[in-house]
Scaffold this active site. Structure first.
Site, mmCIF file in Angstrom:
data_model
loop_
_atom_site.group_PDB
_atom_site.id
_atom_site.type_symbol
_atom_site.label_atom_id
_atom_site.label_comp_id
_atom_site.label_asym_id
_atom_site.label_seq_id
_atom_site.Cartn_x
_atom_site.Cartn_y
_atom_site.Cartn_z
ATOM 1 N N LEU A 198 -47.266 2.645 81.002
ATOM 2 C CA LEU A 198 -47.275 2.592 79.534
ATOM 3 C C LEU A 198 -46.502 3.745 78.885
ATOM 4 O O LEU A 198 -45.856 3.576 77.865
ATOM 5 C CB LEU A 198 -48.720 2.592 79.013
ATOM 6 N N GLN A 255 -37.371 -7.863 79.238
ATOM 7 C CA GLN A 255 -38.736 -7.419 78.911
ATOM 8 C C GLN A 255 -38.734 -5.953 78.471
ATOM 9 O O GLN A 255 -39.103 -5.059 79.252
ATOM 10 C CB GLN A 255 -39.639 -7.561 80.143
ATOM 11 N N ASP A 280 -47.444 -13.119 92.838
ATOM 12 C CA ASP A 280 -46.259 -12.300 93.098
ATOM 13 C C ASP A 280 -45.948 -12.287 94.587
ATOM 14 O O ASP A 280 -46.753 -12.752 95.398
ATOM 15 C CB ASP A 280 -46.503 -10.866 92.618
ATOM 16 N N GLU A 330 -43.853 7.242 79.121
ATOM 17 C CA GLU A 330 -42.745 7.879 79.839
ATOM 18 C C GLU A 330 -42.731 9.376 79.515
ATOM 19 O O GLU A 330 -42.971 9.762 78.367
ATOM 20 C CB GLU A 330 -41.384 7.297 79.400
ATOM 21 N N GLU A 343 -54.313 -4.056 86.925
ATOM 22 C CA GLU A 343 -53.240 -4.236 87.895
ATOM 23 C C GLU A 343 -52.466 -2.931 87.956
ATOM 24 O O GLU A 343 -51.641 -2.642 87.096
ATOM 25 C CB GLU A 343 -52.282 -5.367 87.514
ATOM 26 N N ASP A 377 -52.077 -6.126 82.798
ATOM 27 C CA ASP A 377 -50.843 -6.140 83.581
ATOM 28 C C ASP A 377 -50.156 -4.777 83.561
ATOM 29 O O ASP A 377 -50.087 -4.121 82.523
ATOM 30 C CB ASP A 377 -49.929 -7.194 82.936
ATOM 31 N N ASN A 413 -47.552 -3.520 78.626
ATOM 32 C CA ASN A 413 -46.411 -2.623 78.804
ATOM 33 C C ASN A 413 -45.146 -3.059 78.072
ATOM 34 O O ASN A 413 -44.355 -2.225 77.659
ATOM 35 C CB ASN A 413 -46.119 -2.490 80.301
ATOM 36 N N HIS A 414 -44.958 -4.376 77.932
ATOM 37 C CA HIS A 414 -43.678 -4.857 77.413
ATOM 38 C C HIS A 414 -43.862 -6.180 76.684
ATOM 39 O O HIS A 414 -44.887 -6.840 76.835
ATOM 40 C CB HIS A 414 -42.686 -5.047 78.565
ATOM 41 N N ASP A 458 -39.804 -2.409 77.199
ATOM 42 C CA ASP A 458 -41.098 -1.713 77.204
ATOM 43 C C ASP A 458 -41.506 -1.329 75.792
ATOM 44 O O ASP A 458 -40.687 -0.845 75.005
ATOM 45 C CB ASP A 458 -41.004 -0.422 78.023
HETATM 46 C C1 GLC Z 1 -47.026 -7.896 86.981
HETATM 47 C C2 GLC Z 1 -47.125 -9.381 87.226
HETATM 48 C C3 GLC Z 1 -45.771 -9.911 87.581
HETATM 49 C C4 GLC Z 1 -44.806 -9.602 86.450
HETATM 50 C C5 GLC Z 1 -44.807 -8.111 86.129
HETATM 51 C C6 GLC Z 1 -44.085 -7.810 84.852
HETATM 52 O O1 GLC Z 1 -46.699 -7.205 88.118
HETATM 53 O O2 GLC Z 1 -48.060 -9.639 88.236
HETATM 54 O O3 GLC Z 1 -45.809 -11.285 87.820
HETATM 55 O O4 GLC Z 1 -43.523 -10.007 86.806
HETATM 56 O O5 GLC Z 1 -46.113 -7.621 85.958
HETATM 57 O O6 GLC Z 1 -44.847 -8.253 83.750
#
Ligand code: GLC
Length: 552
Positions: A205, A168, A308, A207, A242, A200, A102-103, A170
């Site tokens: 992804l 971070q 997390d 918008e 995730e 992750d 994503n980023h 995107d």
């Molecule tokens: C996911 C990871 C987490 C991170 C986030 C951003 O949720 O598990 O640790 O901060 O993505 O990348």
């Protein structure tokens, strides 16, 4: 390779920094993981998940990647990585790593080029806008630190979009060049011999104005491209999603087995804690009933804790309040919409509840994953910033630095837990290996029993119609075999009656004998019903045997 190997497996989340420091610089490293592979094999682990190991300023535990093609110098070299894969394979262990789609980190050369020059081909790798007013329906995830999903960049003269920390930015998945870059990243690591990825933050992804910018059709389209690529070139590899979403939004991430092989079941996790804390399985049963069926090749990944905060996004407001009151009485224990504590402190260090929580996890449909250190009941340090208190050094023994590193204590990347009931002097692997009744040995036994019974990894399930919700009971069935799993969620003994005439998948098991797989004893017969008494927070897994001859 065995087909669908991930279905009857144990996964283990292993943050390299926290595991074992092989060169005495205070940071765990890849060579340290290699040295400890025998330990992981002894525990019964089949697949390691390594959170990000790439070059990064580490403003978000490495989820802020500055170079997708390297290894962070703290963790070692590419040669160390390859050595780890070789040694893992030699032991029949698989290894997956994080793929952060994503980023990137703001320090990634793509972002640096993008911000410096509107004409740069990298400008369109990110999501820019002249105002911070687009996509207002998207929620903020890191609520405690971020006030907007837009950040102003002085050099660029525009705002850029970020779902996590403003460090971070995107990536822009509407740009085909970004999609192609990510396939290259994937290819690079799979060519090194990696067995797949934990992907992750996949819901975010793409918008689109007027949506919450999660789970959009274009996101699923890209995931299908990724799967197709993996399927064509690396058919034994696994993709694990995730996606912190409700079951009906999670289901599409399997597609027709043409997206992910596996996905974490986020909504189940907090309901395991509710079941234990309330002595009542209702919420857990309800969410499982609300979970749509998935294609037979696919699999849930179930977990109790990870790196997390214990996320409380997939619960109602009332449930979240209840969870906070019950499990995060100190404000410092809360973070964003969750709880920054480890499993053992959450359950008050109670050995019975710790074993029960794991037994329950293992009996549920899906493949379980351990979070490093939870197999010995490690504690946390809520006073460290962000989620760092869940990522302290593994407690190998009672020696200096808990046996994690030979560096001076002040050189460690994080202090070891050295005070209170979870201090490394009290909670460490060496002590637990020496005690046959320890949590480690009990969990090790559970792992062995589960893996020997394919009903758990591959079977269907049916809830047992029990008199109350104090006992969580389900029957698992696969290839002509049945295991009945009963879990007493309360501190009182509970008596339950199993009636095969009330449970469709037990209907043909009238007269069968029950064999307790964990205690290794005969447990009575279904004549016509079977009554079991479960001690406080205890459980049993009963395998049914038709000939009445007892254990096979
Ligand atoms: C996911 C990871 C987490 C991170 C986030 C951003 O949720 O598990 O640790 O901060 O993505 O990348």
């Amino acid at each position: 390779m065995a087909p669908l190997w991930y279905k009857n497996a144990l996964f283990y989340e292993l943050p390299v920094r926290a595991f074992y420091d092989s060169n005495g610089d205070g940071h765990g490293d890849l060579a340290g993981v290699t040295r400890k592979l025998d330990y992981l094999q002894a525990l019964g682990v089949d697949c390691l998940w390594l959170p990000p190991i790439y070059p990064s300023p580490l403003l978000d535990g490495g989820y802020d990647i500055a170079d997708y093609y390297g290894i962070h110098p703290d963790f070692g070299t590419m040669a160390d990585f390859k050595q780890l894969l070789t040694e893992a394979k030699r032991r029949g262990l698989r290894v997956i790593a994080d793929l952060v789609l994503n980023h990137t980190s703001a320090s990634h050369p793509w972002f640096q080029a993008a911000r410096a020059d509107r004409a740069s081909p990298y400008r369109d790798y990110y999501v820019w806008n002249d105002t911070d007013q687009r996509y207002q329906a998207a929620r903020i995830i890191f609520l405690d630190t971020e006030t907007s999903n837009w950040a102003w960049d002085q050099t660029a003269g525009q705002y850029y979009w970020h779902r996590f920390y403003s460090s971070q930015p995107d990536l822009n998945y509407d740009n085909p060049a970004v999609q192609a870059e990510m396939l290259n990243v994937l290819k690079f690591w799979l060519d090194q011999g990696l067995d797949g990825f934990r992907c992750d933050a996949v819901p975010y992804l793409i918008e689109r104005e007027g949506t919450n910018c999660e789970n959009l059709p274009e996101t699923h389209k890209f995931i299908k491209t990724v799967r197709n690529f993996v399927e064509t070139h690396y058919p034994d590899c696994v993709l694990l999603a995730e996606a912190n979403q409700w079951p009906h939004d999670l289901r599409p991430y399997f597609g027709d087995n043409d997206e992910f092989h596996m996905a974490f079941h986020f909504p189940v996790m907090p309901r395991i804690f509710m079941a234990l804390g309330r002595g009542d399985a209702s919420a857990l049963i309800e969410i499982l009933k609300a979970t749509p069926a998935i294609p037979p090749e696919n699999q849930w990944c179930t977990f109790l804790r990870n790196h997390d905060e214990l996320t409380l996004e997939m619960v109602t407001d009332a449930e979240r309040l209840w969870m906070w009151r019950r499990y995060a009485p100190e404000p410092r224990m809360r973070l964003n919409l969750g709880i920054r504590r480890r499993l053992a402190p959450l359950l008050g260090g109670d050995a019975r509840q710790l074993e029960l929580a794991n037994a329950l996890l293992f009996a549920l449909p899906g493949t379980p994953i351990f979070y490093y250190g939870d197999e010995i009941g490690m504690g946390d340090n809520i006073w460290l910033p962000d989620r760092d208190g869940l990522r302290t050094p593994f407690q190998w023994d009672a020696g200096p630095n808990a046996g994690f590193s030979s560096a001076a204590p002040e050189q460690l990347y994080a202090p070891v837990v050295a005070e209170g009931p979870f201090s490394y002097q009290r909670v460490n692997l060496a002590a637990q290996l020496a005690d046959s009744q320890s949590l480690w040995h009990r969990l090790r036994r559970l792992v062995t029993v589960r893996k020997a019974q394919p009903v758990f990894g591959c079977g269907e399930y049916e809830f047992l119609p029990l008199a109350g919700a104090q006992v969580f009971g389900l029957a698992r069935r696969h290839a002509g075999e049945v295991v009945v799993a009963l879990h007493n969620l309360t501190a009182e003994p509970q008596r339950v009656e199993i009636d095969p005439s009330q449970t469709p998948c037990l209907a043909s098991w009238q007269g069968a004998s029950a064999h307790d797989l964990v205690a290794e004893r005969a447990a009575g017969q279904l004549r016509p019903t079977l009554t079991q008494t479960l001690g406080p927070y205890s459980y049993c897994w009963l395998k049914l045997e038709k000939d009445g001859a007892g254990p096979p």
